[in-house]
Design an enzyme around this catalytic site. Sequence first.
Site, PDB file in Angstrom:
ATOM      1  NE  ARG A  51      -4.001   2.044   2.077  1.00 28.88           N
ATOM      2  CZ  ARG A  51      -4.315   2.775   3.141  1.00 28.88           C
ATOM      3  NH1 ARG A  51      -3.802   2.515   4.329  1.00 28.88           N
ATOM      4  NH2 ARG A  51      -5.155   3.774   3.003  1.00 28.88           N
ATOM      5  CG  HIS A  55      -1.063   5.605  -0.390  1.00 28.24           C
ATOM      6  ND1 HIS A  55      -1.830   6.527   0.286  1.00 28.24           N
ATOM      7  CD2 HIS A  55      -1.855   4.519  -0.541  1.00 28.24           C
ATOM      8  CE1 HIS A  55      -3.033   6.031   0.530  1.00 28.24           C
ATOM      9  NE2 HIS A  55      -3.074   4.810   0.050  1.00 28.24           N
ATOM     10  CG  ASN A  83      -8.685  10.853   7.337  1.00 30.54           C
ATOM     11  OD1 ASN A  83      -9.248  10.467   8.330  1.00 30.54           O
ATOM     12  ND2 ASN A  83      -9.192  11.711   6.495  1.00 30.54           N
ATOM     13  CG  HIS A 182      -8.057  -3.556  -1.577  1.00 28.54           C
ATOM     14  ND1 HIS A 182      -9.082  -2.665  -1.748  1.00 28.54           N
ATOM     15  CD2 HIS A 182      -6.943  -2.796  -1.386  1.00 28.54           C
ATOM     16  CE1 HIS A 182      -8.625  -1.420  -1.671  1.00 28.54           C
ATOM     17  NE2 HIS A 182      -7.321  -1.466  -1.453  1.00 28.54           N
TER      18      HIS A 182
END
Length: 318
Positions: A51, A55, A83, A182
């Site tokens: 991840r 990003h 967040n 995912h």
Amino acid sequence: MLAFGVLAFTEAGRLQEDFYCQSCPLAEEIIKNLTWEHVKANPTVPARLLRLHFHDCFVRGCDGSILLNSTANNTAEKAATPNLTLLGFDVIDDIKEKVEEACPGVVSCADILALAARDSVSFQYKRNLWKVYTGRRDGTISRASEVSGNIPSSVSNFTVLKQNFAKKGLDVLDLVVLSGGHTIGVGHCDAFSKRLYNFTGKGDQDPSLDPSYAAFLKTQCKSLSDNTTIVAMDPGSALNFDNHYYVTLEQHKGLFQSDAALLTNEDARNIVQEFLTSSTFFGQFAESMVKMGDIEVLTGEQGQIREHCAFVNFLSSY
Ligand code: HEM
Ligand SMILES: *[C@@H]1O[C@H](CO)[C@@H](O)[C@H](O)[C@H]1NC(C)=O
Ligand SMILES: *[C@@H]1O[C@H](CO)[C@@H](O)[C@H](O)[C@H]1NC(C)=O
Ligand SMILES: *[C@@H]1O[C@H](CO)[C@@H](O)[C@H](O)[C@H]1NC(C)=O
Ligand SMILES: *[C@@H]1O[C@H](CO)[C@@H](O)[C@H](O)[C@H]1NC(C)=O
Ligand SMILES: *[C@@H]1O[C@H](CO)[C@@H](O)[C@H](O)[C@H]1NC(C)=O
Ligand SMILES: *[C@@H]1O[C@H](CO)[C@@H](O)[C@H](O)[C@H]1NC(C)=O
Ligand SMILES: *[C@@H]1O[C@H](CO)[C@@H](O)[C@H](O)[C@H]1NC(C)=O
């Protein structure tokens, strides 16, 4: 020196296979060994690093900007993450330290992240699941304000997802296969609890979510305000990198609206069907990861090789 200069010149702008074979021959092996040690100690590391790499690449390209800490004058991408709940920085910092001991100032943080993401996910198979071309340079700029416009959110619809990926040169096939990331990892309740408790603001549930699965999720996420509980995105197989995400998705048990959104478009839905075949998924995932790892990279004389992944080198131009 001359040969190296010519090579660097002709290859400027492009990543290469084993870029460090002359300048730090053991780099890739050191990175792999350390990454595997980290995964052995903590099986959630692959999800974290995969991840993190995503990003990094989606904000200012794969330039390690996600790894930079904020300074007195600048709020970094990382700071937009209370967040976003990114983790794994400590693993990259540790690997960087050991790589610096072997070859000071040679191997970029952006390359370390790309390699460690691949190596960590590949650990369970003991072979590389995709190729990582190298030669990325590290960026010097990292801005929290650039995150939300580039990283899609858990409530993004198909149109928004497609646009976000298109901006990075990625198509719907890339979107569907990379969403397969995912298949490992977790989500926090607040990223999807509106689907359980207040989907349209009328205390309702998302009708596209399997009702019995929604009932189960409610036993995990007890209220809309729960922002600490985590839930596996691919239950029963959350530490296993495989194509089971698509099985879950087909059963209307995709965790986020952004997952469910892949069933709202006919092209995407057909691609989801194809990835129910394992070999199709692995092959395309490998191709799309190479594309993702190539987004807006800095090469040649651009950027710098950071000494510490959390800081721009002292005396460099900001
Ligand atoms: C398509 C758009 C995407 C959206 C909207 C999205 C959104 C999210 C969200 C909301 C989370 C949970 C964060 C949390 O609550 O802790 C998450 C986790 C994760 N995402 Fe994505 N994501 C997307 C694409 C990707 C891609 C392309 C990859 C990698 C190829 C990826 C890999 C992961 C992984 C591995 C996790 C689990 C992290 C962990 O367990 O620490 N995602 N994503
Ligand atoms: C990496 O690990 C392998 C297997 O344990 C070992 O043979 C090799 O020497 C290690 N390489 C480095 C650079 O540490
Ligand atoms: C950089 O920031 C991270 C968290 O964002 C923190 O854990 C780490 O200690 C910082 N690094 C240094 C060297 O200050
Ligand atoms: C912050 O900005 C001020 C004024 O421009 C400058 O003097 C200072 O060196 C900067 N600090 C950092 C950590 O970049
Ligand atoms: C957190 O996410 C919410 C919803 O996506 C957004 O409105 C808010 O601005 C975000 N907060 C931070 C600190 O990024
Ligand atoms: C998708 O979301 C965007 C942004 O929230 C919105 O403007 C758009 O109308 C939505 N599209 C569809 C088809 O719902
Ligand atoms: C559900 O959403 C509506 C509309 O956004 C809001 O007015 C209401 O307070 C929400 N309910 C809860 C329990 O948060
Ligand atoms: C979780 O919610 C509490 C209460 O609203 C808030 O104080 C805290 O900052 C939130 N934590 C995160 C990680 O968003």
